[in-house]
Motif scaffolding. Structure first.
Motif, PDB file in Angstrom:
ATOM      1  N   GLN A  75      43.294-107.655 -49.322  1.00  0.00           N
ATOM      2  CA  GLN A  75      44.099-108.875 -49.166  1.00  0.00           C
ATOM      3  C   GLN A  75      43.586-109.727 -47.996  1.00  0.00           C
ATOM      4  N   HIS A  76      43.194-109.049 -46.918  1.00  0.00           N
ATOM      5  CA  HIS A  76      42.681-109.759 -45.739  1.00  0.00           C
ATOM      6  C   HIS A  76      41.409-110.530 -46.124  1.00  0.00           C
ATOM      7  N   THR A  77      40.593-109.880 -47.006  1.00  0.00           N
ATOM      8  CA  THR A  77      39.341-110.518 -47.445  1.00  0.00           C
ATOM      9  C   THR A  77      39.649-111.780 -48.246  1.00  0.00           C
ATOM     10  N   ARG A  78      40.685-111.687 -49.092  1.00  0.00           N
ATOM     11  CA  ARG A  78      41.058-112.877 -49.898  1.00  0.00           C
ATOM     12  C   ARG A  78      41.474-114.020 -48.978  1.00  0.00           C
ATOM     13  N   LEU A  83      40.185-119.228 -46.406  1.00  0.00           N
ATOM     14  CA  LEU A  83      39.892-120.006 -45.185  1.00  0.00           C
ATOM     15  C   LEU A  83      38.473-120.585 -45.219  1.00  0.00           C
ATOM     16  N   GLY A  84      37.765-120.330 -46.310  1.00  0.00           N
ATOM     17  CA  GLY A  84      36.445-120.964 -46.481  1.00  0.00           C
ATOM     18  C   GLY A  84      35.258-120.077 -46.136  1.00  0.00           C
ATOM     19  N   PHE A  85      35.491-118.793 -45.891  1.00  0.00           N
ATOM     20  CA  PHE A  85      34.364-117.897 -45.567  1.00  0.00           C
ATOM     21  C   PHE A  85      33.850-117.213 -46.835  1.00  0.00           C
ATOM     22  N   ASN A  86      32.552-116.973 -46.837  1.00  0.00           N
ATOM     23  CA  ASN A  86      31.905-116.333 -47.976  1.00  0.00           C
ATOM     24  C   ASN A  86      32.053-114.809 -47.819  1.00  0.00           C
ATOM     25  N   ALA A  87      33.286-114.328 -48.029  1.00  0.00           N
ATOM     26  CA  ALA A  87      33.588-112.920 -47.725  1.00  0.00           C
ATOM     27  C   ALA A  87      33.777-112.091 -48.988  1.00  0.00           C
ATOM     28  N   SER A  88      33.244-110.857 -48.940  1.00  0.00           N
ATOM     29  CA  SER A  88      33.503-109.924 -50.044  1.00  0.00           C
ATOM     30  C   SER A  88      33.947-108.592 -49.452  1.00  0.00           C
ATOM     31  N   PHE A  89      34.541-107.776 -50.296  1.00  0.00           N
ATOM     32  CA  PHE A  89      35.140-106.527 -49.825  1.00  0.00           C
ATOM     33  C   PHE A  89      34.468-105.338 -50.490  1.00  0.00           C
ATOM     34  N   VAL A  90      34.280-104.253 -49.737  1.00  0.00           N
ATOM     35  CA  VAL A  90      33.785-103.028 -50.352  1.00  0.00           C
ATOM     36  C   VAL A  90      34.769-101.903 -50.017  1.00  0.00           C
ATOM     37  N   ASP A  91      35.152-101.157 -51.045  1.00  0.00           N
ATOM     38  CA  ASP A  91      36.137-100.094 -50.857  1.00  0.00           C
ATOM     39  C   ASP A  91      35.440 -98.833 -50.326  1.00  0.00           C
ATOM     40  N   ASP A  92      34.868 -98.955 -49.187  1.00  0.00           N
ATOM     41  CA  ASP A  92      34.124 -97.851 -48.583  1.00  0.00           C
ATOM     42  C   ASP A  92      33.925 -98.205 -47.102  1.00  0.00           C
ATOM     43  N   GLY A 108      24.958-115.788 -43.830  1.00  0.00           N
ATOM     44  CA  GLY A 108      26.129-116.601 -44.197  1.00  0.00           C
ATOM     45  C   GLY A 108      27.175-115.797 -44.956  1.00  0.00           C
ATOM     46  N   GLU A 109      26.823-114.551 -45.316  1.00  0.00           N
ATOM     47  CA  GLU A 109      27.801-113.726 -46.040  1.00  0.00           C
ATOM     48  C   GLU A 109      28.520-112.781 -45.079  1.00  0.00           C
ATOM     49  N   ILE A 110      29.760-112.486 -45.451  1.00  0.00           N
ATOM     50  CA  ILE A 110      30.563-111.545 -44.648  1.00  0.00           C
ATOM     51  C   ILE A 110      30.995-110.407 -45.566  1.00  0.00           C
ATOM     52  N   LEU A 111      30.736-109.192 -45.137  1.00  0.00           N
ATOM     53  CA  LEU A 111      31.176-108.037 -45.915  1.00  0.00           C
ATOM     54  C   LEU A 111      32.303-107.349 -45.141  1.00  0.00           C
ATOM     55  N   VAL A 112      33.463-107.207 -45.796  1.00  0.00           N
ATOM     56  CA  VAL A 112      34.591-106.536 -45.149  1.00  0.00           C
ATOM     57  C   VAL A 112      34.626-105.089 -45.637  1.00  0.00           C
ATOM     58  N   LEU A 113      34.539-104.149 -44.672  1.00  0.00           N
ATOM     59  CA  LEU A 113      34.608-102.731 -45.036  1.00  0.00           C
ATOM     60  C   LEU A 113      36.078-102.328 -45.217  1.00  0.00           C
ATOM     61  N   GLN A 114      36.292-101.192 -45.844  1.00  0.00           N
ATOM     62  CA  GLN A 114      37.656-100.693 -46.044  1.00  0.00           C
ATOM     63  C   GLN A 114      38.305-100.369 -44.682  1.00  0.00           C
TER      64      GLN A 114
END
Ligand code: 3PG
Length: 402
Positions: A75-78, A83-92, A108-114
């Motif tokens: 949800q935080h990633t969404r 907010l305009g960031f190129n963010a994706s989430f990985v369940d790990d 320019g990409e942001i990866l959000v870890l679990q």
């Protein structure tokens, strides 16, 4: 003011692989588990903006194992995407899926870890050397060029994701961390008076420590108390009985210290002079003598007026914690009046603690308050003079980087 650690101004980060630890622990609706206050996410976006030309991996916690707010960071990633960031989430966190996603990251990409607390070892609190041996650190550190820690709200936790990476990576503070430490240090060292401490809510032992320290060093000219801590001091002053809302058993050890502080600083510590109590769900205002066994849920109007007047004449005001049971509309008056006075006063104002900060936002007062601290326990630790583990770890890392 010279900061004890390095910041984004001291390092090259363009094109680099950057690991950021942030504190985006948010309040959730207990039923739907939806984030109801995303201010911590919005607060750290300046750091992300600056790192737009880097490959960013974001690490954070939400809740604690076993608690109702212990959820995934999806949800935080969404919200980051909204907010305009190129963010994706990985369940790990540090397994194959996380490592693969990290290796594919583009600038320019942001990866959000679990949620890092889904890894058991994250809950261990120990020295930097010890937590640095945890697999979360050992598996990940070599994948990065730089560690940025922006998790001021968790700076009082000596846990692997907070301090462990500082042992191996060049490590600097992000913009939230920098602003918090700068502002709180300035507010503690300013020569401006009157300096007013306004405390409410629970977390009574920590708040008594703040009162003691700020009075002993001659910093606070007045201490205004409401909420549970106010009730406790009223009991210590024998102005109300212990049946009026303070679960006194828990705090029996603190009563002697409260009594001592009251006798030493009787003209400085201001307690509620009237009350708002709950009678069958309705707000009834009365004198302290007439509480009559009803739950004491807010400071009364005379207290609110007295506190507001003192705050309006202040040069510095630091507030943490609500004046009453503000979650119920009937009992938010005291907190609202204190916040209005803080917002009106032509002085340096700092508001801390999730509840009051969220309320300041709801009341659209954010722009009129000098600083809204993102920290709860961390802010209180800082105000009591405690050296926060994260500050210490970043200091050591800065020396090593020289
Ligand atoms: C907070 O909300 O105060 C921080 O995120 C730290 O959380 P914690 O008290 O669960 O460590």
């Amino acid at each position: 003011m010279k900061l004890p650690f390095k910041t984004l101004d001291d390092v090259e980060y363009e094109g680099k692989r950057v690991l950021i630890r942030v504190d985006i622990n948010c309040s959730l609706d207990p039923e739907t588990k939806k984030i109801i206050n995303d201010s911590r996410i919005r607060a750290m976006t300046p750091t992300l903006e600056e790192l737009k030309k880097s490959k960013v991996v974001l690490m954070a916690h939400q809740g604690r194992p076993g608690s109702d707010d212990f959820i995934s960071l999806e949800q935080h990633t969404r919200i980051l995407r909204d907010l305009g960031f190129n963010a994706s989430f990985v369940d790990d966190i540090f397994g194959k899926a996380a490592k693969d996603a990290i290796s594919k990251l583009k600038i320019g990409e942001i990866l959000v870890l679990q949620n890092v607390r889904m890894f058991e070892g994250e809950m261990k609190k120990a020295s930097v050397d010890e937590v640095a041996q945890e697999p979360i650190v050992q598996e990940l550190y070599s994948l990065f060029d730089l560690f940025v820690n922006d998790a001021f709200g968790a700076a009082h936790r000596s846990q692997a994701s907070i301090v462990g990476f500082t042992k191996y990576l060049p490590s600097v503070a992000g913009r939230v961390m920098e602003k918090e430490v700068r502002t709180l240090t300035e507010i503690l060292s300013t020569e401006y008076h009157p300096w007013i401490l306004v405390l409410g809510g629970s977390k009574v032992p920590d708040k008594v420590k703040i009162i003691k320290r700020l009075l002993e060093i001659g910093r606070a000219d007045n201490v205004l108390l409401g909420g549970l801590i106010g009730n406790l001091f009223l009991i210590a002053a024998e102005k109300i009985s212990s049946q009026y809302g303070a679960p006194i058993k828990e705090f029996e050890d603190i009563l002697p210290l409260a009594k001592e502080l009251l006798s030493q600083y009787s003209d400085v510590i201001m307690l509620p002079i009237d009350a708002a109590v709950d009678q069958d769900g309705a707000r009834i205002e009365c004198s302290l003598e007439n509480i009559g066994g009803r739950p004491f849920y807010d400071i009364g109007p005379k207290t609110a007026e007295k506190f507001a007047k003192i705050i309006r004449n202040a040069k510095v005001a630091f507030a943490n914690g609500p004046m009453g049971f503000f979650e119920k509309d009937e009992f938010k008056h005291g907190t609202v009046e204190v916040l209005k006075a803080i917002s009106d006063c032509d002085c340096i104002t700092v508001v801390g603690g999730g509840h009051v900060s969220a309320m300041a936002e709801q009341m659209s007062l954010v722009d009129t308050i000098t600083h809204i601290s993102t920290g709860g326990g961390a802010t209180m630790g800082f105000m009591t003079g405690e050296k926060l583990p994260l500050v210490e770890a970043l200091e050591v890392a800065a020396k090593r980087m020289e």
